[in-house]
Design a protein around this motif. Structure first.
Motif, PDB file in Angstrom:
ATOM      1  N   CYS A  78       0.824  -1.221   0.000  1.00 47.61           N
ATOM      2  CA  CYS A  78       0.000   0.000   0.000  1.00 47.61           C
ATOM      3  C   CYS A  78       0.853   1.264   0.000  1.00 47.61           C
ATOM      4  CB  CYS A  78      -0.937   0.012   1.203  1.00 47.61           C
ATOM      5  SG  CYS A  78      -2.328  -1.115   1.003  1.00 47.61           S
ATOM      6  N   ALA A  79       2.099   1.163   0.383  1.00 47.23           N
ATOM      7  CA  ALA A  79       2.981   2.333   0.408  1.00 47.23           C
ATOM      8  C   ALA A  79       3.615   2.614  -0.950  1.00 47.23           C
ATOM      9  CB  ALA A  79       4.075   2.134   1.454  1.00 47.23           C
ATOM     10  N   GLN A  80       3.470   1.695  -1.882  1.00 46.94           N
ATOM     11  CA  GLN A  80       4.043   1.901  -3.210  1.00 46.94           C
ATOM     12  C   GLN A  80       3.294   3.025  -3.911  1.00 46.94           C
ATOM     13  OE1 GLN A  80       6.730   0.023  -3.990  1.00 46.94           O
ATOM     14  NE2 GLN A  80       6.477  -1.057  -2.074  1.00 46.94           N
ATOM     15  N   VAL A  81       4.019   3.867  -4.608  1.00 46.64           N
ATOM     16  CA  VAL A  81       3.393   4.987  -5.317  1.00 46.64           C
ATOM     17  C   VAL A  81       2.503   4.471  -6.443  1.00 46.64           C
ATOM     18  CG1 VAL A  81       3.825   7.033  -6.710  1.00 46.64           C
ATOM     19  CG2 VAL A  81       5.270   6.539  -4.723  1.00 46.64           C
ATOM     20  N   ALA A  82       3.035   3.581  -7.237  1.00 48.56           N
ATOM     21  CA  ALA A  82       2.272   3.033  -8.358  1.00 48.56           C
ATOM     22  C   ALA A  82       1.287   1.984  -7.848  1.00 48.56           C
ATOM     23  CB  ALA A  82       3.222   2.402  -9.373  1.00 48.56           C
ATOM     24  N   GLY A  83       0.011   2.226  -8.085  1.00 46.91           N
ATOM     25  CA  GLY A  83      -1.007   1.242  -7.732  1.00 46.91           C
ATOM     26  C   GLY A  83      -1.515   1.299  -6.302  1.00 46.91           C
ATOM     27  N   ALA A  84      -1.149   2.327  -5.542  1.00 53.36           N
ATOM     28  CA  ALA A  84      -1.571   2.408  -4.139  1.00 53.36           C
ATOM     29  C   ALA A  84      -3.097   2.477  -4.026  1.00 53.36           C
ATOM     30  CB  ALA A  84      -0.928   3.603  -3.453  1.00 53.36           C
ATOM     31  N   GLU A  85      -3.725   3.270  -4.867  1.00 51.50           N
ATOM     32  CA  GLU A  85      -5.187   3.402  -4.809  1.00 51.50           C
ATOM     33  C   GLU A  85      -5.864   2.069  -5.123  1.00 51.50           C
ATOM     34  OE1 GLU A  85      -8.646   5.068  -3.874  1.00 51.50           O
ATOM     35  OE2 GLU A  85      -6.707   6.047  -3.678  1.00 51.50           O
ATOM     36  N   GLN A  86      -5.322   1.351  -6.085  1.00 49.97           N
ATOM     37  CA  GLN A  86      -5.876   0.038  -6.436  1.00 49.97           C
ATOM     38  C   GLN A  86      -5.737  -0.937  -5.269  1.00 49.97           C
ATOM     39  OE1 GLN A  86      -7.634  -0.873  -9.036  1.00 49.97           O
ATOM     40  NE2 GLN A  86      -7.839  -2.961  -8.310  1.00 49.97           N
ATOM     41  N   ARG A  87      -4.604  -0.880  -4.570  1.00 49.49           N
ATOM     42  CA  ARG A  87      -4.396  -1.755  -3.399  1.00 49.49           C
ATOM     43  C   ARG A  87      -5.414  -1.432  -2.315  1.00 49.49           C
ATOM     44  NH1 ARG A  87      -1.794  -6.301  -3.926  1.00 49.49           N
ATOM     45  NH2 ARG A  87      -1.476  -6.313  -1.687  1.00 49.49           N
ATOM     46  N   HIS A  88      -5.677  -0.153  -2.091  1.00 50.40           N
ATOM     47  CA  HIS A  88      -6.659   0.243  -1.078  1.00 50.40           C
ATOM     48  C   HIS A  88      -8.039  -0.308  -1.441  1.00 50.40           C
ATOM     49  CE1 HIS A  88      -4.261   3.946   0.542  1.00 50.40           C
ATOM     50  NE2 HIS A  88      -3.555   2.844   0.518  1.00 50.40           N
ATOM     51  N   MET A  89      -8.409  -0.178  -2.688  1.00 51.37           N
ATOM     52  CA  MET A  89      -9.719  -0.671  -3.133  1.00 51.37           C
ATOM     53  C   MET A  89      -9.811  -2.190  -3.000  1.00 51.37           C
ATOM     54  SD  MET A  89     -11.366   2.017  -3.659  1.00 51.37           S
ATOM     55  CE  MET A  89     -12.840   1.222  -4.241  1.00 51.37           C
ATOM     56  N   THR A  90      -8.706  -2.866  -3.226  1.00 53.11           N
ATOM     57  CA  THR A  90      -8.669  -4.324  -3.088  1.00 53.11           C
ATOM     58  C   THR A  90      -9.017  -4.735  -1.665  1.00 53.11           C
ATOM     59  OG1 THR A  90      -6.996  -4.523  -4.812  1.00 53.11           O
ATOM     60  CG2 THR A  90      -7.184  -6.372  -3.289  1.00 53.11           C
ATOM     61  N   HIS A  91      -8.559  -3.970  -0.695  1.00 50.61           N
ATOM     62  CA  HIS A  91      -8.784  -4.306   0.710  1.00 50.61           C
ATOM     63  C   HIS A  91     -10.159  -3.880   1.229  1.00 50.61           C
ATOM     64  CE1 HIS A  91      -4.783  -5.776   1.486  1.00 50.61           C
ATOM     65  NE2 HIS A  91      -4.244  -4.671   0.997  1.00 50.61           N
ATOM     66  N   GLN A  92     -10.799  -2.929   0.599  1.00 44.67           N
ATOM     67  CA  GLN A  92     -12.034  -2.366   1.136  1.00 44.67           C
ATOM     68  C   GLN A  92     -13.125  -3.407   1.382  1.00 44.67           C
ATOM     69  OE1 GLN A  92     -12.312   0.495   2.457  1.00 44.67           O
ATOM     70  NE2 GLN A  92     -10.525   1.503   1.614  1.00 44.67           N
ATOM     71  N   GLU A  93     -13.376  -4.264   0.421  1.00 50.58           N
ATOM     72  CA  GLU A  93     -14.439  -5.266   0.572  1.00 50.58           C
ATOM     73  C   GLU A  93     -14.102  -6.281   1.665  1.00 50.58           C
ATOM     74  OE1 GLU A  93     -18.020  -7.061   0.265  1.00 50.58           O
ATOM     75  OE2 GLU A  93     -17.408  -5.172  -0.649  1.00 50.58           O
ATOM     76  N   ALA A  94     -12.852  -6.745   1.686  1.00 52.06           N
ATOM     77  CA  ALA A  94     -12.449  -7.709   2.716  1.00 52.06           C
ATOM     78  C   ALA A  94     -12.545  -7.100   4.111  1.00 52.06           C
ATOM     79  CB  ALA A  94     -11.034  -8.207   2.450  1.00 52.06           C
ATOM     80  N   VAL A  95     -12.088  -5.858   4.248  1.00 52.66           N
ATOM     81  CA  VAL A  95     -12.148  -5.177   5.547  1.00 52.66           C
ATOM     82  C   VAL A  95     -13.604  -5.006   5.981  1.00 52.66           C
ATOM     83  CG1 VAL A  95     -11.701  -2.996   6.739  1.00 52.66           C
ATOM     84  CG2 VAL A  95      -9.921  -4.024   5.336  1.00 52.66           C
ATOM     85  N   SER A  96     -14.483  -4.652   5.071  1.00 57.58           N
ATOM     86  CA  SER A  96     -15.903  -4.487   5.399  1.00 57.58           C
ATOM     87  C   SER A  96     -16.516  -5.795   5.886  1.00 57.58           C
ATOM     88  CB  SER A  96     -16.682  -3.984   4.187  1.00 57.58           C
ATOM     89  OG  SER A  96     -16.286  -2.680   3.868  1.00 57.58           O
ATOM     90  N   GLN A  97     -16.207  -6.887   5.218  1.00 51.31           N
ATOM     91  CA  GLN A  97     -16.748  -8.183   5.615  1.00 51.31           C
ATOM     92  C   GLN A  97     -16.207  -8.631   6.974  1.00 51.31           C
ATOM     93  OE1 GLN A  97     -16.203 -11.030   2.463  1.00 51.31           O
ATOM     94  NE2 GLN A  97     -17.437  -9.847   1.026  1.00 51.31           N
TER      95      GLN A  97
END
Length: 72
Positions: free
Chosen positions: A16-35
């Protein structure tokens, strides 16, 4: 990682700290974190009748846990 006093969820992913793709990584985690969050509070409400913490309005944080840059 759930901080019950501050009502914060800390997602510990070194990518998640990587500049490239950080937003995509955050979105990847959103559904799992919600569940997981929903399931955690379902258990808390089932087993601890005097629990006084609401499942609403929790902040999600993606702390930088490394300065290393990962590549494939």
């Amino acid at each position: 990682m759930w901080d019950m006093l501050r009502k914060e969820i800390h997602v510990l992913d070194p990518l998640c700290a990587q500049v490239a793709g950080a937003e995509q990584r955050h979105m990847t985690h959103q559904e799992a974190v919600s569940q997981i969050h929903t399931a955690l509070f379902s258990c808390l409400n089932e087993f601890f009748t005097k629990w006084r913490c609401s499942a609403e309005k929790w902040k999600r944080k993606f702390p930088r846990i490394t300065h290393d840059v990962f590549t494939r």
